[in-house]
Design a protein around this motif. Structure first.
Motif, mmCIF file in Angstrom:
data_model
loop_
_atom_site.group_PDB
_atom_site.id
_atom_site.type_symbol
_atom_site.label_atom_id
_atom_site.label_comp_id
_atom_site.label_asym_id
_atom_site.label_seq_id
_atom_site.Cartn_x
_atom_site.Cartn_y
_atom_site.Cartn_z
ATOM 1 N N GLU A 148 0.810 -1.215 0.000
ATOM 2 C CA GLU A 148 0.000 0.000 0.000
ATOM 3 C C GLU A 148 0.845 1.268 0.000
ATOM 4 N N ILE A 162 2.093 2.394 -3.652
ATOM 5 C CA ILE A 162 1.146 2.575 -4.745
ATOM 6 C C ILE A 162 1.472 3.786 -5.611
ATOM 7 N N ASP A 170 -5.775 -2.803 -10.699
ATOM 8 C CA ASP A 170 -6.945 -2.406 -9.932
ATOM 9 C C ASP A 170 -6.548 -2.269 -8.466
ATOM 10 N N GLU A 171 -6.485 -1.033 -7.994
ATOM 11 C CA GLU A 171 -6.066 -0.732 -6.628
ATOM 12 C C GLU A 171 -4.691 -1.336 -6.345
ATOM 13 N N LEU A 172 -4.610 -2.372 -5.495
ATOM 14 C CA LEU A 172 -3.312 -2.946 -5.156
ATOM 15 C C LEU A 172 -2.978 -4.200 -5.966
#
Length: 231
Positions: free
Chosen positions: A58, A61, A93-95
């Motif tokens: 996280e 990112i 997609d996101e992480l």
């Protein structure tokens, strides 16, 4: 090298082991003024879909978003297995990141070593035939390195010669190696920017590499992975 079925099968086996052992995977991109490198976790390999699934930490990112900006391919390095490959981004997609199986891969082995040109100077010292040498490294891999004997220098280097107690210094770390000279190749003047007057490229192969020496070499390669040959 370009992917062949045998290389693809070997890569799948290696990646499965990376997942099992939770080994580090890095993605990187180099621009003219900086190197962006992001640590990833390899989650799974889907052979039927020819996909590699990874997860971003996280806190990384924003660095990953910077890394993929403006490009469709990502360079990856797995230091524990000396594997380098380049893949297309399938989705992000996101992480979660999904990339396609690579179109190019380097698997470090006896025939094809991952070789880098170090940005940070590697100091090399050794004695040979009664003479002391102080050199800098031209390129290096897990299997060996090369130095340049300039046109103005005289030496008795010969293919097959053995050199004991070669000292390699990188940053504040030092490691000693025994090695053999495996080739001597003439360099024409102005072929390499740093060697305007030419000379000889002396390729040197390590005889034995223990765990500590291997860790020393892997650290160099990881630091300089953006300067890799043949990718």
């Amino acid at each position: 090298i370009y992917m062949r079925n045998s290389s693809e099968d070997k890569l799948i086996k290696e990646l499965i082991e990376v997942v099992k052992n939770n080994e580090s995977v890095f993605a990187w991109k180099k621009t003219s003024d900086e190197l962006t490198k992001v640590l990833l976790t390899l989650r799974t390999v889907k052979k039927d879909f020819k996909e590699i699934h990874l997860k971003i930490n996280e806190e990384s990112i924003c660095f990953f978003e910077k890394l993929i900006s403006g490009i469709g391919k990502i360079n990856f390095y797995i230091p524990s297995r000396a594997i380098v490959f380049r893949s297309n981004i399938n989705r992000f997609d996101e992480l979660d990141v999904v990339v396609d199986f690579p179109d190019k891969i380097l698997l470090d082995n006896r025939r094809k070593a991952i070789r880098v040109h170090p940005e940070i100077e590697i100091e090399i010292e050794f004695e040979f035939d009664g003479k002391r040498y102080e050199k800098t490294c031209l390129d290096i891999s897990l299997g060996g390195f090369s130095i340049v004997n300039h046109a103005s220098e005289k030496s008795n280097f010969k293919t097959g010669s053995k050199i004991k107690n070669i000292k390699l210094k990188y940053k504040d770390d030092i490691s000693l190696f025994d090695a053999d000279i495996v080739s001597i190749i003439k360099i024409s003047p102005f072929k390499i920017d740093k060697i305007p007057y030419g000379g000889n490229k002396v390729a040197i192969k390590f005889q034995q590499v223990d765990a500590n020496q291997q860790a020393f070499l892997r650290g160099i390669i990881e630091d300089n992975i953006s300067n890799i040959d043949d990718l």
